[in-house]
Write a protein that holds these residues in place. Structure first.
Motif, short mmCIF file in Angstrom:
data_model
loop_
_atom_site.label_atom_id
_atom_site.label_comp_id
_atom_site.label_asym_id
_atom_site.label_seq_id
_atom_site.Cartn_x
_atom_site.Cartn_y
_atom_site.Cartn_z
N VAL A 1 -10.11 11.52 1.20
CA VAL A 1 -9.59 12.50 2.15
C VAL A 1 -8.48 11.81 2.94
N ALA A 2 -7.51 12.59 3.39
CA ALA A 2 -6.39 11.99 4.12
C ALA A 2 -5.71 13.01 5.01
N LYS A 3 -5.18 12.52 6.10
CA LYS A 3 -4.36 13.34 6.98
C LYS A 3 -2.96 13.43 6.39
N VAL A 4 -2.38 14.63 6.35
CA VAL A 4 -1.09 14.80 5.69
C VAL A 4 0.00 15.29 6.63
N SER A 5 -0.28 15.40 7.92
CA SER A 5 0.70 15.92 8.85
C SER A 5 1.92 15.01 8.94
N LYS A 6 3.05 15.59 9.26
CA LYS A 6 4.33 14.87 9.29
C LYS A 6 4.28 13.68 10.25
N ASP A 7 4.79 12.56 9.80
CA ASP A 7 4.92 11.31 10.57
C ASP A 7 3.60 10.59 10.82
N LYS A 8 2.48 11.23 10.55
CA LYS A 8 1.20 10.58 10.80
C LYS A 8 0.28 10.68 9.58
N ALA A 9 0.87 10.70 8.43
CA ALA A 9 0.08 10.80 7.21
C ALA A 9 -0.68 9.51 6.96
N SER A 10 -1.84 9.62 6.32
CA SER A 10 -2.62 8.45 5.94
C SER A 10 -2.87 8.50 4.44
N VAL A 11 -3.25 7.38 3.88
CA VAL A 11 -3.53 7.28 2.44
C VAL A 11 -5.03 7.31 2.26
N GLY A 12 -5.52 8.29 1.53
CA GLY A 12 -6.95 8.43 1.34
C GLY A 12 -7.52 7.42 0.37
N GLY A 13 -8.84 7.27 0.39
CA GLY A 13 -9.52 6.41 -0.56
C GLY A 13 -9.94 5.08 0.02
N ARG A 14 -11.00 4.53 -0.52
CA ARG A 14 -11.50 3.22 -0.11
C ARG A 14 -10.52 2.15 -0.60
N LYS A 15 -10.08 1.26 0.28
CA LYS A 15 -9.03 0.31 -0.05
C LYS A 15 -9.57 -1.09 -0.34
N TYR A 16 -8.81 -1.78 -1.18
CA TYR A 16 -9.02 -3.20 -1.48
C TYR A 16 -7.63 -3.85 -1.44
N ALA A 17 -7.54 -5.08 -0.99
CA ALA A 17 -6.21 -5.68 -0.83
C ALA A 17 -6.20 -7.14 -1.24
N LEU A 18 -5.04 -7.56 -1.74
CA LEU A 18 -4.82 -8.98 -2.00
C LEU A 18 -3.38 -9.32 -1.63
N ARG A 19 -3.13 -10.58 -1.37
CA ARG A 19 -1.80 -11.08 -1.05
C ARG A 19 -1.21 -11.69 -2.31
N ARG A 20 -0.18 -11.04 -2.84
CA ARG A 20 0.48 -11.54 -4.04
C ARG A 20 1.40 -12.69 -3.68
N ARG A 21 1.21 -13.82 -4.36
CA ARG A 21 1.99 -15.03 -4.07
C ARG A 21 2.68 -15.52 -5.33
N ASN A 22 3.77 -16.27 -5.12
CA ASN A 22 4.46 -16.83 -6.28
C ASN A 22 3.80 -18.14 -6.70
N SER A 23 4.40 -18.82 -7.64
CA SER A 23 3.78 -20.01 -8.22
C SER A 23 3.64 -21.17 -7.24
N VAL A 24 4.41 -21.14 -6.14
CA VAL A 24 4.30 -22.21 -5.14
C VAL A 24 3.55 -21.76 -3.90
N GLY A 25 2.89 -20.59 -3.99
CA GLY A 25 2.02 -20.16 -2.90
C GLY A 25 2.67 -19.37 -1.79
N VAL A 26 3.91 -18.91 -1.98
CA VAL A 26 4.59 -18.12 -0.94
C VAL A 26 4.33 -16.63 -1.19
N ALA A 27 3.89 -15.94 -0.16
CA ALA A 27 3.56 -14.52 -0.28
C ALA A 27 4.82 -13.69 -0.52
N HIS A 28 4.70 -12.68 -1.39
CA HIS A 28 5.85 -11.79 -1.59
C HIS A 28 5.46 -10.31 -1.65
N ALA A 29 4.16 -9.98 -1.55
CA ALA A 29 3.77 -8.57 -1.48
C ALA A 29 2.32 -8.45 -1.04
#
Length: 432
Positions: free
Chosen positions: A334-362
């Protein structure tokens, strides 16, 4: 025990009453705390206050005093009071470790429970996360700008007395070396510092008498405030009384701090006090600290700016319902869809994408399914609570150590002081 249950908003309990009456209160739900943007147009944010939330959760109980107030003021009905009398959070909480860096859309805290158990935590979660993260975000920029020179938190007199304690803890998590606040020292183990103010010098019949008194009582390693009258005369007097080899430090609290620091350093060195530290205070922020980097300063005392988030006193985080149990017992987004205050629905999982020398890029956020590690990534989600029981350390020292590691992997553009886009983008996998 001091209950934290009424550190909440009225509408949370009226929602609870209506949900109980309508039969939906025990529906399984997922709530998420996140920020739509970073405070103050900065390049990264710092999660702070998670440990305080977990500690406060244990005291989130409705005792007789709380129930009597709610009954007397008719906030909710008797059926709701009966439910609250037995309230205890029994759900799960996942989220970013305290001290972690975050970006717009990062699922900083994910609460999985019944609607009834999760909805009443909204204000407690947001009041702590929004203030502590705002302070920590500002403090981290100051620490990064100061490089190896320590920053000292001195803002207790510029905010609410209990906010001052929280601010000292958050600043320490972000890398500040110490605080002037003694309650933060007692409660959270933050190192405390302090010597004397101008009033101490003015109390005495002469500056010499004041310095003698301070040195005799606090020892020669103390820091003497040298700008009550004439700085040059005060520095010479300080060296004379303490001896060049033993004078610990001098503090400057007014005027052109860059030129004064240069002049005082030259004077100290000429008098043989080459090991005497120079501490500067007086309305410092990250920009003032940057301007002082070329000056011979040994430490920075920061007050108003850090406890007010350097112009962004709240991190702008929100707490939204992102999933609920459907009629078949499965979770649906479920998600709020009103203008300027929309949210992304769903249970989230996250990781920090890093390059080969360990610097974050996404920042990679998966919805309902964890994103795959490409080999160099770091999982950001930690289980903080299981079945109502806290699983992780809640102390500031652990969070401080984590922040040092998290900030070190950010790209150099994250440390720019100008307003701009986040240092790395947040990518929701189902929106690629």
């Amino acid at each position: 025990m001091t209950s934290t249950a009424l550190l909440t908003d009225h509408y949370e309990l009226t929602m609870l009453q209506a949900a109980l009456a309508g039969g939906h209160a025990h529906r399984r739900c997922v709530f998420e705390a996140f920020g739509r943007r970073l405070p103050g147009g900065r390049r990264y944010g710092v999660v702070a206050g998670t440990g305080r939330i977990l500690e406060e959760l244990a005291d989130f109980r409705f005792g007789e005093a709380e129930l009597d107030f709610l009954r007397r003021t008719q906030v909710v009905d008797e059926a709701t009071l009966d439910y609250l009398a037995g309230y205890r959070f029994t759900g799960d909480i996942h989220g970013y470790a305290e001290g972690e860096c975050y970006f717009p859309g990062s699922p900083v805290l994910v609460v999985e429970s019944t609607f009834a158990e999760g909805v009443v935590l909204e204000t407690l979660v947001l009041s702590i996360l929004n203030y502590d993260s705002a302070v920590a975000t500002a403090a981290s920029r100051m620490v990064a700008t100061a490089h190896e020179r320590p920053c000292l938190e001195m803002g207790s007199r510029r905010t609410h007395e209990w906010s001052a304690v929280a601010a000292a803890r958050a600043a320490y998590v972000a890398g500040f070396a110490a605080t002037s606040n003694l309650e933060a020292g007692r409660t959270y183990g933050v190192p405390t510092v302090g010597t004397a103010a101008h009033s101490f010098t003015l109390l005495h019949d002469s500056e010499r008498e004041a310095f003698v008194s301070q040195l005799s009582s606090l020892g020669h390693d103390t820091t003497l405030l040298v700008d009550t009258y004439d700085v040059t005369e005060a520095v010479a007097l300080a060296v004379e009384l303490a001896s060049p080899e033993r004078l610990g430090g001098v503090r400057l609290d007014s005027g052109d701090l860059v030129s004064q620091a240069e002049e005082v350093r030259a004077q100290l060195d000429s008098l043989g006090a080459t090991g005497t530290r120079i501490v500067v205070t007086s309305d410092l922020d990250e920009h003032a600290i940057a301007a002082l980097q070329a000056a011979p300063v040994d430490a920075y005392g920061v007050g108003t700016s850090v406890v007010t988030g350097a112009g962004a006193p709240a991190a702008g985080m929100v707490y939204k319902l992102v999933a609920r149990e459907d009629s078949s017992g499965h979770l649906e987004s479920v998600a709020k869809v009103s203008k300027d205050k929309a949210s992304v629905g769903g249970r989230k999982y996250a990781l920090r994408r890093r390059n080969s020398v360990g610097v974050a890029h996404a920042e990679i956020v998966g919805i309902d399914t964890p994103p795959e590690d490409d080999g160099d990534d770091r999982d950001l989600m930690v289980q903080l609570v299981r079945g109502g029981e806290v699983l992780v350390p809640t102390d500031a020292h652990t969070a401080r150590a984590h922040h040092a590691v998290a900030r070190a992997e950010l790209p150099t553009r994250a440390l720019r002081l100008s307003h701009g886009d986040p240092a790395i983008p947040t990518v929701f996998l189902d929106q690629e």
